[in-house]
Design a protein around this motif. Structure first.
Motif, PDB file in Angstrom:
ATOM      1  N   TRP A 113       0.845  -1.201   0.000  1.00  0.00           N
ATOM      2  CA  TRP A 113       0.000   0.000   0.000  1.00  0.00           C
ATOM      3  C   TRP A 113       0.885   1.257   0.000  1.00  0.00           C
ATOM      4  O   TRP A 113       0.638   2.200  -0.755  1.00  0.00           O
ATOM      5  CB  TRP A 113      -0.924  -0.025   1.227  1.00  0.00           C
ATOM      6  CG  TRP A 113      -1.724   1.218   1.415  1.00  0.00           C
ATOM      7  CD1 TRP A 113      -2.935   1.488   0.873  1.00  0.00           C
ATOM      8  CD2 TRP A 113      -1.362   2.375   2.187  1.00  0.00           C
ATOM      9  NE1 TRP A 113      -3.351   2.751   1.261  1.00  0.00           N
ATOM     10  CE2 TRP A 113      -2.402   3.305   2.068  1.00  0.00           C
ATOM     11  CE3 TRP A 113      -0.242   2.705   2.971  1.00  0.00           C
ATOM     12  CZ2 TRP A 113      -2.367   4.558   2.693  1.00  0.00           C
ATOM     13  CZ3 TRP A 113      -0.204   3.951   3.601  1.00  0.00           C
ATOM     14  CH2 TRP A 113      -1.269   4.857   3.455  1.00  0.00           C
ATOM     15  N   GLU A 117       0.958   4.213  -2.770  1.00  0.00           N
ATOM     16  CA  GLU A 117       0.675   5.608  -2.411  1.00  0.00           C
ATOM     17  C   GLU A 117       1.860   6.513  -2.785  1.00  0.00           C
ATOM     18  O   GLU A 117       1.680   7.651  -3.195  1.00  0.00           O
ATOM     19  CB  GLU A 117       0.368   5.737  -0.913  1.00  0.00           C
ATOM     20  CG  GLU A 117      -0.938   5.099  -0.474  1.00  0.00           C
ATOM     21  CD  GLU A 117      -2.173   5.795  -1.028  1.00  0.00           C
ATOM     22  OE1 GLU A 117      -2.045   6.840  -1.688  1.00  0.00           O
ATOM     23  OE2 GLU A 117      -3.278   5.262  -0.817  1.00  0.00           O
ATOM     24  N   GLU A 170     -10.255   6.173   1.834  1.00  0.00           N
ATOM     25  CA  GLU A 170      -9.722   5.815   0.507  1.00  0.00           C
ATOM     26  C   GLU A 170     -10.736   6.189  -0.580  1.00  0.00           C
ATOM     27  O   GLU A 170     -10.359   6.661  -1.656  1.00  0.00           O
ATOM     28  CB  GLU A 170      -9.399   4.317   0.425  1.00  0.00           C
ATOM     29  CG  GLU A 170      -8.227   3.866   1.279  1.00  0.00           C
ATOM     30  CD  GLU A 170      -6.859   4.246   0.698  1.00  0.00           C
ATOM     31  OE1 GLU A 170      -6.795   4.885  -0.362  1.00  0.00           O
ATOM     32  OE2 GLU A 170      -5.853   3.905   1.341  1.00  0.00           O
ATOM     33  N   GLU A 200      -6.780   4.256  -5.657  1.00  0.00           N
ATOM     34  CA  GLU A 200      -7.478   4.544  -4.393  1.00  0.00           C
ATOM     35  C   GLU A 200      -8.729   3.668  -4.279  1.00  0.00           C
ATOM     36  O   GLU A 200      -9.083   3.224  -3.186  1.00  0.00           O
ATOM     37  CB  GLU A 200      -7.897   6.025  -4.302  1.00  0.00           C
ATOM     38  CG  GLU A 200      -6.813   7.056  -4.577  1.00  0.00           C
ATOM     39  CD  GLU A 200      -5.690   7.103  -3.562  1.00  0.00           C
ATOM     40  OE1 GLU A 200      -5.546   6.147  -2.777  1.00  0.00           O
ATOM     41  OE2 GLU A 200      -4.935   8.085  -3.565  1.00  0.00           O
ATOM     42  N   HIS A 203      -7.774   0.344  -3.042  1.00  0.00           N
ATOM     43  CA  HIS A 203      -7.477   0.414  -1.594  1.00  0.00           C
ATOM     44  C   HIS A 203      -8.778   0.390  -0.796  1.00  0.00           C
ATOM     45  O   HIS A 203      -8.889  -0.283   0.219  1.00  0.00           O
ATOM     46  CB  HIS A 203      -6.699   1.699  -1.247  1.00  0.00           C
ATOM     47  CG  HIS A 203      -5.372   1.792  -1.933  1.00  0.00           C
ATOM     48  ND1 HIS A 203      -4.693   2.977  -2.085  1.00  0.00           N
ATOM     49  CD2 HIS A 203      -4.601   0.834  -2.520  1.00  0.00           C
ATOM     50  CE1 HIS A 203      -3.560   2.751  -2.729  1.00  0.00           C
ATOM     51  NE2 HIS A 203      -3.492   1.466  -3.007  1.00  0.00           N
TER      52      HIS A 203
HETATM   53 FE   LIG Z   1      -5.024   5.050  -1.257  1.00  0.00          FE
END
Ligand SMILES: [Fe+2]
Ligand SMILES: [Fe+2]
Length: 321
Positions: A113, A117, A170, A200, A203
């Motif tokens: 993650w 990002e 998110e 996103e 996520h």
């Molecule tokens: Fe994210």
């Protein structure tokens, strides 16, 4: 005759440590699903490097001036807020690595993650500097100030609140990037932000599915966590210098506001998980569910008032032109 109290599994039985262990298998499944769904993409392909040239200072190039920026004022404000939010990644990493740990499937997710990002900040900054879309000195000073303040999660005391928060956050970030792209006035910027918004979204799906498993495992505690997060939600970028002013411009411009927060962020997650329809909850879970329902009604009413104010403001602006 004495009546034995109903034996419910006490909701307090679920400590954060127990939840982390119990959810490890779900994390592994979701991580594998995520890795299959996530397609590799290259941030450098979305940056028009040919438009770039030296700045003043060491290389003696041309200083930045607002006339050089081809994107809209709303796009400038919103892109800077989104970028500074992404920039605080070291703090977010610290918060989730402390909460979820760095071992096993949880650790693999935390690192993956973080890597994804990291790509967002790189891509947006390269785009903004190559196209001279924003003042690079102001941007760097804002980054220093924002990162120096760090970020502390409002939910660090609770594993379930942390999961609930990131599920909504998110999605909020996805919507914010996507709408920024729509209003920035440059199709390439729109394309780049759509790509980021797609990350996103994945996520959000990861955390939403985890939250679903948590609701099945510890329904009362998870319901309480969702109610607390939804009723007290604020964006991670709230500490950005000038955030309040930027937030007004972003709200009126239709990038992110109460209506969007209610319709495009809270409702899709809550509906998907059927949060308000879950039955068989204990007293604490039922109370949290009721609080959540009432809060959403109130928020909806506020969103209606916001819509009216926004329409009136835009009409006044149009009349002045
Ligand atoms: Fe994210
Ligand atoms: Fe991001």
């Amino acid at each position: 005759m004495t009546i034995a109290p109903v034996q419910r599994p006490a909701s307090t039985a679920w400590t954060d440590t127990k939840l982390i262990l119990a959810l490890e298998e779900v994390v592994e499944t979701e991580l594998n699903r995520h890795l299959k769904a996530a397609k590799e993409w290259m941030p450098h392909e979305y940056v028009p490097w040919s438009q770039g040239r030296d700045f003043d200072g060491v290389l003696g190039g041309e200083p930045w001036a607002i006339e050089q920026s081809k994107i809209t004022p709303l796009g400038r404000t919103s892109l800077v807020v989104n970028l500074l939010t992404e920039d605080n990644l070291p703090s977010y990493h610290h918060e989730i690595a402390t909460m979820f740990g760095r071992e096993g499937a949880w650790g693999a997710w935390v690192h993956r993650w973080t890597a994804e990002e990291g790509r967002h900040g790189i891509a947006i900054r390269d785009y903004l500097l190559a196209t001279r879309a924003v003042d690079p000195v102001e941007l760097e000073r804002a980054r220093m100030s924002h990162m120096s303040a760090g970020f502390e999660s409002d939910n660090a005391h609770s594993m379930l609140q942390s999961i609930a928060y990131v599920a909504f956050q998110e999605l909020a970030t996805r919507i914010s990037h996507r709408n920024t792209g729509h209003f920035a006035g440059d199709p390439l910027c729109d394309q780049l932000l759509a790509k980021i918004a797609n990350d996103e979204n994945l996520h959000m799906v990861f955390y939403r599915n985890l939250l679903k498993a948590a609701l099945e495992l510890a329904p009362d505690q998870a319901m309480r966590a969702i109610a607390d997060v939804v009723t007290d939600f604020r964006m991670p970028g709230h500490g950005i210098p000038g955030f309040e002013r930027a937030a007004v411009q972003i709200a009126v411009g239709g990038v992110y506001n109460l209506r969007i927060h209610h319709d495009d962020v809270l409702q899709p997650v809550l509906r998907h998980l059927k949060v308000l329809d879950i039955d068989g909850l204990g007293p604490e879970g039922a109370r949290a569910q009721e609080e959540l329902g009432l809060f959403l009604e109130g928020l909806h009413a506020q969103a209606v008032r916001f819509d009216e104010r926004q329409a009136a403001l835009l009409a006044r602006r149009a009349a002045r032109k």
